[in-house]
Every structure is written in C-alpha cells, then in structure tokens.
Design a protein around this motif. Structure first.
Motif, PDB file in Angstrom:
ATOM      1  N   GLU A  44       0.910  -1.234   0.253  1.00 49.52           N
ATOM      2  CA  GLU A  44       0.038   0.018   0.006  1.00 49.52           C
ATOM      3  C   GLU A  44       0.705   1.248   0.164  1.00 49.52           C
ATOM      4  O   GLU A  44       0.628   1.863  -0.748  1.00 49.52           O
ATOM      5  CB  GLU A  44      -1.178  -0.053   1.086  1.00 49.52           C
ATOM      6  N   PRO A  78      -5.451  -9.319  -3.761  1.00 54.08           N
ATOM      7  CA  PRO A  78      -5.977  -7.881  -3.705  1.00 54.08           C
ATOM      8  C   PRO A  78      -5.305  -6.901  -3.196  1.00 54.08           C
ATOM      9  O   PRO A  78      -5.701  -5.783  -4.517  1.00 54.08           O
ATOM     10  CB  PRO A  78      -6.739  -8.226  -2.601  1.00 54.08           C
ATOM     11  N   GLU A  81      -3.895  -5.881  -6.465  1.00 50.08           N
ATOM     12  CA  GLU A  81      -4.840  -5.448  -7.644  1.00 50.08           C
ATOM     13  C   GLU A  81      -5.452  -3.859  -7.425  1.00 50.08           C
ATOM     14  O   GLU A  81      -5.550  -3.685  -8.398  1.00 50.08           O
ATOM     15  CB  GLU A  81      -5.896  -6.392  -7.599  1.00 50.08           C
ATOM     16  N   LYS A  82      -5.255  -3.706  -6.075  1.00 57.86           N
ATOM     17  CA  LYS A  82      -5.713  -1.880  -5.606  1.00 57.86           C
ATOM     18  C   LYS A  82      -5.043  -1.146  -6.564  1.00 57.86           C
ATOM     19  O   LYS A  82      -5.444   0.258  -6.332  1.00 57.86           O
ATOM     20  CB  LYS A  82      -6.047  -1.869  -4.310  1.00 57.86           C
ATOM     21  N   ASN A  83      -3.934  -1.774  -6.154  1.00 56.05           N
ATOM     22  CA  ASN A  83      -2.543  -0.522  -6.135  1.00 56.05           C
ATOM     23  C   ASN A  83      -1.772  -0.442  -7.468  1.00 56.05           C
ATOM     24  O   ASN A  83      -0.991   0.839  -7.635  1.00 56.05           O
ATOM     25  CB  ASN A  83      -1.444  -0.270  -4.929  1.00 56.05           C
TER      26      ASN A  83
END
Length: 128
Positions: A44, A78, A81-83
């Motif tokens: 993140e 996940p 994928e988000k970042n």
C-alpha cells in the motif's frame, strides 16, 4: 510491524534526500520475511510514497514492492490489484513478475488484466 522496517518507512517519508536514500538502500538489502499484514502495508505504501527528485535511485515504490514480495502470498493479490496502477513503472513490472511466480488463478488473472491495461494505455502508471 518490525521496528527496523517502521524506521525505514518513516525515513522514506523524509524530505531530506540523504535520509531517504539511506532508507531505499536498506530496503534493497532487506532479506527478512515480513508478516503478511506488514507486507501488505508495504504494498500500500508503495502506491503512496512518491519520488522527491528525478534521480534514478529515488524510487520508493520499487524498493517497497521488492521488500514486500520476498515471499509472495496469494493473500497479497487483492492489495496488489488495488494499487498496481499507482506504482512506478519499475515497481509494476516487478510485481507482475511476482504474480507469474505465484502462478495461482487469481495472480494470473490479475497479470493478464494489468498487462492488457498497460498495453492499451501505453504503460501509463501514475507513479514514476
């Protein structure tokens, strides 16, 4: 969070380039497995901490994903994928290679999806 890693994260957010360079060098030498939660935090942070100068060494995104993915795990997909589209180009390419090594259905699916996004949009990441 490992205390040493927390110090490195704090140093990455410094505006002093000398301190920041020291943190990036420490990440390059990082050889310890992190708890899954901590590795996800690094993934993140890799999308949040941007370079302060144009020098090639100042790529916190790349250094963070490299340290986070020493031992990649399915549960990291996940977060990736988000970042991934906010990583630097070098970091995104590194993460794509980790997805291939992981070689699970979700990892390969994300690899294909991201590759097509890069191909269709000219490898446009919002990172450096």
């Amino acid at each position: 969070m490992n205390a040493e890693m927390q110090v490195i994260l704090d140093q990455l957010e410094e505006e002093n380039l000398g301190i920041r360079k020291k943190a990036i060098e420490a990440l390059k030498k990082w050889e310890y497995q992190l708890e899954l939660e901590d590795a996800c935090l690094l993934l993140e942070k890799a999308a949040e901490i941007k370079p302060l100068c144009e020098d090639e060494w100042d790529n916190p995104s790349y250094a963070l994903v490299t340290a986070a993915c020493i031992f990649i795990h399915e549960d990291m997909v996940p977060v990736i994928e988000k970042n991934i589209l906010r990583y630097s180009l070098r970091a995104a390419i590194k993460v794509l290679s980790f997805l291939l090594v992981l070689n699970t259905e979700s990892a390969i699916s994300l690899y294909k999806k991201t590759f097509h996004q890069f191909y269709d949009h000219g490898f446009a990441c919002t990172g450096v």
